[in-house]
Motif scaffolding. Structure first.
Motif, short mmCIF file in Angstrom:
data_model
loop_
_atom_site.label_atom_id
_atom_site.label_comp_id
_atom_site.label_asym_id
_atom_site.label_seq_id
_atom_site.Cartn_x
_atom_site.Cartn_y
_atom_site.Cartn_z
N LEU A 90 -14.08 4.23 7.03
CA LEU A 90 -12.66 3.98 6.84
C LEU A 90 -11.81 5.01 7.59
O LEU A 90 -10.81 4.67 8.22
CB LEU A 90 -12.32 3.99 5.36
CG LEU A 90 -12.91 2.87 4.50
CD1 LEU A 90 -12.57 3.10 3.03
CD2 LEU A 90 -12.41 1.50 4.95
N ALA A 91 -12.22 6.27 7.51
CA ALA A 91 -11.45 7.33 8.15
C ALA A 91 -11.49 7.20 9.67
O ALA A 91 -10.48 7.39 10.36
CB ALA A 91 -11.97 8.70 7.72
N SER A 92 -12.66 6.87 10.21
CA SER A 92 -12.78 6.74 11.67
C SER A 92 -11.94 5.59 12.18
O SER A 92 -11.25 5.71 13.20
CB SER A 92 -14.25 6.54 12.06
OG SER A 92 -15.01 7.68 11.75
N ALA A 93 -12.00 4.46 11.48
CA ALA A 93 -11.20 3.31 11.90
C ALA A 93 -9.71 3.64 11.81
O ALA A 93 -8.94 3.32 12.72
CB ALA A 93 -11.54 2.09 11.04
N SER A 94 -9.31 4.26 10.72
CA SER A 94 -7.91 4.60 10.52
C SER A 94 -7.42 5.55 11.61
O SER A 94 -6.30 5.42 12.11
CB SER A 94 -7.71 5.22 9.14
OG SER A 94 -6.37 5.60 8.94
N ALA A 95 -8.25 6.49 12.01
CA ALA A 95 -7.87 7.42 13.06
C ALA A 95 -7.63 6.70 14.39
O ALA A 95 -6.88 7.18 15.24
CB ALA A 95 -8.95 8.49 13.23
N ARG A 96 -8.28 5.55 14.56
CA ARG A 96 -8.07 4.74 15.77
C ARG A 96 -6.92 3.75 15.60
O ARG A 96 -6.65 2.94 16.49
CB ARG A 96 -9.35 4.00 16.12
CG ARG A 96 -10.47 4.88 16.65
CD ARG A 96 -11.67 4.08 17.11
NE ARG A 96 -12.48 3.59 16.01
CZ ARG A 96 -13.57 4.21 15.54
NH1 ARG A 96 -13.96 5.36 16.09
NH2 ARG A 96 -14.25 3.70 14.54
N ARG A 162 -11.80 2.25 -6.63
CA ARG A 162 -11.53 3.26 -5.60
C ARG A 162 -10.76 2.70 -4.41
O ARG A 162 -9.89 3.38 -3.83
CB ARG A 162 -12.86 3.85 -5.12
CG ARG A 162 -12.69 5.03 -4.18
CD ARG A 162 -14.04 5.62 -3.82
NE ARG A 162 -13.90 6.76 -2.93
CZ ARG A 162 -13.89 8.03 -3.31
NH1 ARG A 162 -14.00 8.32 -4.59
NH2 ARG A 162 -13.76 9.01 -2.42
N TYR A 163 -11.05 1.44 -4.01
CA TYR A 163 -10.56 0.96 -2.72
C TYR A 163 -9.67 -0.29 -2.78
O TYR A 163 -9.20 -0.74 -1.73
CB TYR A 163 -11.75 0.67 -1.80
CG TYR A 163 -12.52 1.91 -1.42
CD1 TYR A 163 -11.94 2.89 -0.62
CD2 TYR A 163 -13.82 2.11 -1.89
CE1 TYR A 163 -12.64 4.04 -0.28
CE2 TYR A 163 -14.53 3.25 -1.55
CZ TYR A 163 -13.92 4.22 -0.74
OH TYR A 163 -14.62 5.35 -0.41
N ASP A 164 -9.42 -0.84 -3.94
CA ASP A 164 -8.68 -2.10 -3.99
C ASP A 164 -7.28 -1.98 -3.41
O ASP A 164 -6.72 -2.96 -2.89
CB ASP A 164 -8.60 -2.60 -5.44
CG ASP A 164 -8.13 -4.04 -5.54
OD1 ASP A 164 -8.34 -4.80 -4.57
OD2 ASP A 164 -7.55 -4.42 -6.56
N ARG A 165 -6.68 -0.81 -3.44
CA ARG A 165 -5.35 -0.59 -2.89
C ARG A 165 -5.36 0.23 -1.60
O ARG A 165 -4.31 0.61 -1.10
CB ARG A 165 -4.46 0.11 -3.92
CG ARG A 165 -4.09 -0.73 -5.13
CD ARG A 165 -3.22 0.07 -6.08
NE ARG A 165 -2.77 -0.71 -7.24
CZ ARG A 165 -1.65 -1.42 -7.27
NH1 ARG A 165 -0.85 -1.44 -6.22
NH2 ARG A 165 -1.32 -2.10 -8.35
N ASP A 166 -6.51 0.47 -1.05
CA ASP A 166 -6.63 1.37 0.10
C ASP A 166 -6.19 0.66 1.37
O ASP A 166 -6.78 -0.36 1.76
CB ASP A 166 -8.08 1.83 0.23
CG ASP A 166 -8.23 3.05 1.13
OD1 ASP A 166 -7.56 3.09 2.20
OD2 ASP A 166 -9.01 3.96 0.79
N PRO A 167 -5.17 1.16 2.07
CA PRO A 167 -4.71 0.48 3.29
C PRO A 167 -5.72 0.49 4.42
O PRO A 167 -5.59 -0.28 5.37
CB PRO A 167 -3.45 1.27 3.67
CG PRO A 167 -3.61 2.59 3.02
CD PRO A 167 -4.35 2.34 1.75
N ARG A 168 -6.73 1.33 4.33
CA ARG A 168 -7.74 1.37 5.39
C ARG A 168 -8.69 0.18 5.31
O ARG A 168 -9.41 -0.10 6.27
CB ARG A 168 -8.53 2.68 5.31
CG ARG A 168 -7.68 3.92 5.47
CD ARG A 168 -8.48 5.18 5.17
NE ARG A 168 -9.00 5.19 3.81
CZ ARG A 168 -9.82 6.12 3.33
NH1 ARG A 168 -10.21 7.12 4.12
NH2 ARG A 168 -10.24 6.06 2.08
N LEU A 169 -8.71 -0.50 4.18
CA LEU A 169 -9.59 -1.65 3.97
C LEU A 169 -8.76 -2.92 4.01
O LEU A 169 -7.92 -3.14 3.14
CB LEU A 169 -10.30 -1.53 2.62
CG LEU A 169 -11.22 -2.70 2.25
CD1 LEU A 169 -12.43 -2.76 3.18
CD2 LEU A 169 -11.68 -2.58 0.79
N ALA A 170 -8.98 -3.75 5.02
CA ALA A 170 -8.25 -5.01 5.11
C ALA A 170 -8.88 -6.08 4.24
O ALA A 170 -8.22 -6.71 3.41
CB ALA A 170 -8.17 -5.48 6.56
#
Length: 428
Positions: A90-96, A162-170
């Protein structure tokens, strides 16, 4: 005059009535010019997250990345969740400037590594076993195990917390069997042992419906198969809010008739599903020819990707090998033919309140909340779920302002840094 902050909104089907409607007393049309010149967030041609060179070369022409994970990548012993493998992706994708699509799998043909946590694999009610799947020795978990079943339900509960609201996860893809694609092709299918029983599948699906409130989750179209799944016998399961993905998209005979396997599987779940959940998939690997030519302007087999995308209202399509065969310009063009595309069809102001009309000119809705905003103030009405051809009208009071100085944006909390939802406008 409405009090500052007061708003009204209405959704209307199709048409361009906003442009031709005479503004109410005091409202003055405001000119606005804009174009969509980039692939929109949460849409497009998807690359695997480890395709580093292509991701770097394509940059913003890719908005989504994909990764498989094993349950054992996250959990070792009972209750010991280490989300590091998920966080890294998630962090790597977000950084891109991208978001992720994730899928956890229990069986991967040719992989002998144990895919489930050690405490589940070693539990008294679970028997370790390897089988031939697609001609290769493969680990398959023992679905007789209640320990395994309970773990899978717990896993998605923890994941959602943990991730239901995480913007890094579409989006999240889920499923059982080979690749998590809801089949065990050329493998030893035994419901309740090498593949979950239909009763447990029902529990699992209903659990996901209760567990995920914000992140859309999807199943393979192979879930239409009555041998593997309970959907034919339990009609209510088709009412659950899940999307679909098709991992052999645009093979030679795809959609040749309504009886063709892929087409029939899409139809089994109904056309209305795209109103609330995304349609996606992966380009066919049936042959190298499929991969080499699938994004040719005329398509691999006489139909363009744009034609197929519009037919199935595709939001995303995994095309990891496409940078080998197509220039960046063609990948961008194909990507921009997926998902939503907004046009502002009305903008008017009376000096305190602003009216905005938005129409979706894309082929699918947006599946996360996104709000028209004036000078940073969001409308109360979200564009989420706005179908192609449909319009949304909002009226937002922002206090005294100069109509010529309005800043109109479309905002979402489900974006990562660098992403922007664009719009078209030709208001003079």
């Amino acid at each position: 005059m409405a009090e500052p902050g007061a708003e009204s909104q209405v959704r209307a089907a199709g048409g361009n009535g906003y442009r031709h409607r005479r503004a109410a007393a005091g409202y003055v049309p405001v000119p606005l010019q804009a174009s969509i010149d980039a692939v929109q967030p949460m849409t497009g041609i998807v690359l695997w997250d480890d395709n580093a060179s292509a991701l770097a070369a394509l940059g913003g022409d890719v908005q989504l990345e994909f990764a498989y994970l094993r349950y054992s990548d996250v959990v070792g012993e009972a209750g010991a969740y280490d989300w590091g493998a998920v966080e890294q992706r998630l962090a790597s994708a977000s950084a891109r400037g991208h978001q992720m699509i994730l899928r956890f799998h229990d069986t991967y043909p040719g992989h002998t590594g144990i895919t489930i946590p050690a405490h589940v694999a070693d539990s008294p009610d679970h028997a370790l076993a390897w089988y031939s799947v697609e001609g290769r020795r493969t680990f398959i978990p023992d679905w007789r195990s209640t320990t395994l079943q309970d773990f899978v339900l717990e896993f998605y509960t923890r994941f959602a917390q943990r991730y239901d609201r995480d913007p890094r996860l579409a989006f999240l893809q889920v499923g059982f069997g080979s690749y998590g694609e809801y089949h065990l092709w050329d493998g030893p299918l035994e419901l309740g042992r090498t593949f979950p029983s239909k009763a447990f599948q029902q529990r699992f699906l209903e659990h996901l419906e209760r567990t995920f409130a914000h992140t859309p989750w999807s199943l393979s179209i192979d879930a239409a198969n009555p041998t593997y799944t309970p959907f034919s016998s339990v009609q209510a399961l088709r009412q659950l809010r899940f999307g679909l993905f098709d991992d052999s998209f645009m093979h030679e005979t795809h959609s040749a008739s309504d009886q063709e396997y892929n087409r029939a599987s899409w139809l089994f779940f109904g056309d209305a599903r795209v109103q609330h959940s995304p349609a996606g998939g992966e380009f066919s690997y049936y042959s190298e020819y499929d991969q080499r030519h699938v994004l040719d302007p005329e398509g691999a087999w006489g139909r363009s990707f744009e034609s197929f995308a519009a037919q199935y209202r595709i939001s995303y399509m995994i095309g990891n090998d496409q940078p080998r065969y197509q220039p960046a310009e063609r990948i961008r063009e194909a990507a921009m033919a997926t998902g939503y595309a907004f046009r502002i069809v009305e903008l008017a102001s009376n000096g305190e309140c602003v009216r905005i009309g938005v129409r979706n000119e894309g082929i699918a809705p947006i599946y996360h909340d996104a709000w028209p905003a004036t000078n940073g103030r969001r409308s109360a009405a979200s564009l989420k779920g706005l179908m192609p051809g449909a319009s949304l009208a909002t009226e937002t009071c922002i206090g005294q302002h100069q109509p010529g100085a309005l800043r109109i944006t479309i905002e979402s909390d489900r974006l990562v840094p660098g992403q922007r939802i664009g719009y078209r406008a030709d208001l003079r």
